[in-house]
Design a protein around this motif. Structure first.
Motif, mmCIF file in Angstrom:
data_model
loop_
_atom_site.group_PDB
_atom_site.id
_atom_site.type_symbol
_atom_site.label_atom_id
_atom_site.label_comp_id
_atom_site.label_asym_id
_atom_site.label_seq_id
_atom_site.Cartn_x
_atom_site.Cartn_y
_atom_site.Cartn_z
ATOM 1 N N HIS A 132 1.785 9.842 -3.340
ATOM 2 C CA HIS A 132 0.865 10.699 -4.096
ATOM 3 C C HIS A 132 -0.477 10.912 -3.393
ATOM 4 O O HIS A 132 -1.245 11.801 -3.765
ATOM 5 C CB HIS A 132 0.644 10.144 -5.514
ATOM 6 N N ASN A 133 -0.782 10.117 -2.357
ATOM 7 C CA ASN A 133 -2.021 10.345 -1.606
ATOM 8 C C ASN A 133 -1.845 9.828 -0.170
ATOM 9 O O ASN A 133 -2.417 8.805 0.214
ATOM 10 C CB ASN A 133 -3.201 9.645 -2.290
ATOM 11 N N PRO A 134 -1.054 10.541 0.649
ATOM 12 C CA PRO A 134 -0.776 10.070 2.010
ATOM 13 C C PRO A 134 -2.022 9.960 2.886
ATOM 14 O O PRO A 134 -2.076 9.112 3.777
ATOM 15 C CB PRO A 134 0.195 11.124 2.557
ATOM 16 N N THR A 135 -3.018 10.799 2.649
ATOM 17 C CA THR A 135 -4.249 10.726 3.446
ATOM 18 C C THR A 135 -4.980 9.411 3.199
ATOM 19 O O THR A 135 -5.417 8.731 4.137
ATOM 20 C CB THR A 135 -5.187 11.901 3.115
ATOM 21 N N LEU A 136 -5.116 9.048 1.918
ATOM 22 C CA LEU A 136 -5.756 7.788 1.578
ATOM 23 C C LEU A 136 -4.950 6.614 2.129
ATOM 24 O O LEU A 136 -5.513 5.639 2.637
ATOM 25 C CB LEU A 136 -5.907 7.652 0.061
ATOM 26 N N TYR A 137 -3.621 6.730 2.056
ATOM 27 C CA TYR A 137 -2.760 5.672 2.591
ATOM 28 C C TYR A 137 -3.041 5.452 4.077
ATOM 29 O O TYR A 137 -3.167 4.307 4.534
ATOM 30 C CB TYR A 137 -1.292 6.036 2.377
ATOM 31 N N GLN A 138 -3.145 6.545 4.844
ATOM 32 C CA GLN A 138 -3.406 6.436 6.279
ATOM 33 C C GLN A 138 -4.764 5.805 6.540
ATOM 34 O O GLN A 138 -4.914 4.947 7.420
ATOM 35 C CB GLN A 138 -3.341 7.818 6.938
ATOM 36 N N MET A 139 -5.768 6.203 5.768
ATOM 37 C CA MET A 139 -7.114 5.654 5.947
ATOM 38 C C MET A 139 -7.152 4.166 5.618
ATOM 39 O O MET A 139 -7.786 3.370 6.324
ATOM 40 C CB MET A 139 -8.102 6.416 5.066
ATOM 41 N N VAL A 140 -6.467 3.784 4.545
ATOM 42 C CA VAL A 140 -6.449 2.376 4.136
ATOM 43 C C VAL A 140 -5.752 1.519 5.185
ATOM 44 O O VAL A 140 -6.240 0.433 5.541
ATOM 45 C CB VAL A 140 -5.777 2.217 2.764
ATOM 46 N N THR A 141 -4.627 1.988 5.697
ATOM 47 C CA THR A 141 -3.906 1.202 6.707
ATOM 48 C C THR A 141 -4.708 1.110 8.007
ATOM 49 O O THR A 141 -4.637 0.103 8.709
ATOM 50 C CB THR A 141 -2.512 1.782 6.986
ATOM 51 N N ASP A 142 -5.480 2.143 8.316
ATOM 52 C CA ASP A 142 -6.340 2.081 9.501
ATOM 53 C C ASP A 142 -7.404 0.991 9.341
ATOM 54 O O ASP A 142 -7.682 0.238 10.290
ATOM 55 C CB ASP A 142 -7.026 3.433 9.736
ATOM 56 N N LEU A 200 0.828 -1.202 0.000
ATOM 57 C CA LEU A 200 0.000 0.000 0.000
ATOM 58 C C LEU A 200 0.867 1.259 0.000
ATOM 59 O O LEU A 200 0.561 2.244 -0.679
ATOM 60 C CB LEU A 200 -0.922 0.001 1.226
ATOM 61 N N GLU A 201 1.945 1.197 0.749
ATOM 62 C CA GLU A 201 2.860 2.347 0.800
ATOM 63 C C GLU A 201 3.447 2.634 -0.581
ATOM 64 O O GLU A 201 3.542 3.797 -0.996
ATOM 65 C CB GLU A 201 3.979 2.064 1.803
ATOM 66 N N ASP A 202 3.812 1.574 -1.296
ATOM 67 C CA ASP A 202 4.403 1.753 -2.628
ATOM 68 C C ASP A 202 3.465 2.478 -3.574
ATOM 69 O O ASP A 202 3.895 3.302 -4.393
ATOM 70 C CB ASP A 202 4.759 0.380 -3.226
ATOM 71 N N GLU A 203 2.165 2.195 -3.470
ATOM 72 C CA GLU A 203 1.213 2.751 -4.425
ATOM 73 C C GLU A 203 0.568 4.063 -3.955
ATOM 74 O O GLU A 203 0.119 4.859 -4.786
ATOM 75 C CB GLU A 203 0.095 1.733 -4.717
ATOM 76 N N LEU A 204 0.521 4.286 -2.628
ATOM 77 C CA LEU A 204 -0.286 5.405 -2.141
ATOM 78 C C LEU A 204 0.464 6.483 -1.353
ATOM 79 O O LEU A 204 0.062 7.651 -1.378
ATOM 80 C CB LEU A 204 -1.420 4.867 -1.240
ATOM 81 N N PHE A 205 1.489 6.094 -0.642
ATOM 82 C CA PHE A 205 2.066 6.995 0.352
ATOM 83 C C PHE A 205 2.510 8.338 -0.233
ATOM 84 O O PHE A 205 2.235 9.396 0.334
ATOM 85 C CB PHE A 205 3.248 6.323 1.061
#
Length: 330
Positions: A250-260, A243-248
């Motif tokens: 260009h979209n850190p907010t979405l990355y945080q929500m997805v990992t949550d 997830l970090e590779d694809e999201l962190f």
């Protein structure tokens, strides 16, 4: 001079129901003081409202005010409350905590003689009577052993109450409670979230034993080391890395929500966590958050990022959606 009508309290429509709803919400947040204030306000309006009285019992009990909790318990037990056995469990727990074993024994003895008590409750109460009788005869036990005798039978309670009881259970030495814990972990009426909390506390306290767990049509037996290993399973980090590779960046907010969401999912399904196909799980989580947020993105584009096929992805998505409904106790 004020007229009699001017001295009358003007009540909002459905005020009692609104007070109960708000107080119940505060209880879920463990703000028992604020919840109690609302319940007491409601009792000023409807002195005999059983929902309000029961809410006050729980709040007083959780706040450690056993005298007031006991007083409200007595009021409810003398009536025909729908929460009779839940109130009785709290009342008996208070009596044991206050070392009033004779009163607890007498109350349960009379109850079993006078009423047709449902089997699960009857077994629990007979066990409690034996404990109280031993205490009255001078048997020596440790505090934790005493606690085990009143360990709550979680399957008898509604999900919201199960969550509240967790706070008491976490303060106990679980080494004394292997039988009660296994009963909770296998019972279909105990919420998956509550089972996970029990398992995590078992690991935290390093309680050794064999734990049979049933969840989401899965069933298996684990020892404590198995549970500890699963909590540290490398697959958890592999999905987060994907997830970090694809999201962190260009979209850190979405990355945080997805990992949550991923962490919530793992907690609820534990110990039945996935251990392979990190691309598939990462893609499913990514798409789930886009769907929850009503973000319009071509599904095919996301699938291409993770190189997964739609058939496998559909199964993962359905499972994630099902589990997401269990991430909170209603």
């Amino acid at each position: 001079m004020r007229s009699p009508d001017e001295d009358k309290m003007i009540l909002f429509p459905n005020l009692t129901e609104r007070l109960i709803e708000k107080a119940t919400s505060l209880m879920k947040e463990e703000d028992f003081q604020a919840a109690l204030s609302l319940f007491l306000q409601g009792l000023e309006l409807e002195e005999e409202n059983e929902q309000m009285q029961y809410g006050a019992v729980v709040c007083f009990f959780e706040m450690g005010n056993l005298t007031e909790a006991k007083s409200y318990c007595k009021k409810l037990l003398h009536g025909a409350t729908d929460n009779y056995y839940e109130v009785l469990q709290i009342y008996l727990t208070i009596l044991v905590q206050q070392s009033d074993y004779a009163e607890a024994f007498s109350f349960v003895e009379a109850l079993l003689q006078e009423q047709d008590v449902p089997t699960p409750y009857a077994q629990h109460f007979k066990h409690l009577m034996s404990f109280c009788e031993a205490q009255m005869n001078g048997a020596e036990t440790t505090t934790n052993t005493a606690q085990s005798e009143v360990f709550p039978n979680l399957s008898l309670y509604k999900e919201e109450k199960q969550l509240l009881l967790l706070q008491d259970i976490k303060g106990m030495n679980l080494a004394y409670f292997e039988k009660e814990l296994n009963e909770a972990l296998i019972h279909s009426s105990v919420h998956p979230y509550v089972k996970s909390a029990l398992l995590n506390e078992i690991v935290n306290q390093k309680v050794q034993g064999k734990w049979k767990v049933q969840k989401f049509s899965h069933q298996n037996t684990y020892d404590t080391q198995d549970l500890e290993n699963l909590l540290r399973h490398p697959f958890i980090g592999e999905v987060e890395k994907r997830l970090e590779d694809e999201l962190f960046h260009h979209n850190p907010t979405l990355y945080q929500m997805v990992t949550d969401v991923w962490k919530r999912y793992l907690f609820v399904v534990f110990p039945f966590i996935p251990t392979e196909k990190e691309d598939l799980w990462a893609c499913g989580l990514h798409l789930l958050l886009l769907e929850i947020g009503n973000v319009e993105t071509a599904k095919e584009e996301v699938m291409e990022l993770y190189n997964v096929n739609e058939l496998d992805l559909k199964k993962i998505m359905n499972h994630l959606k099902e589990v997401e409904t269990y991430t909170t106790v209603e």
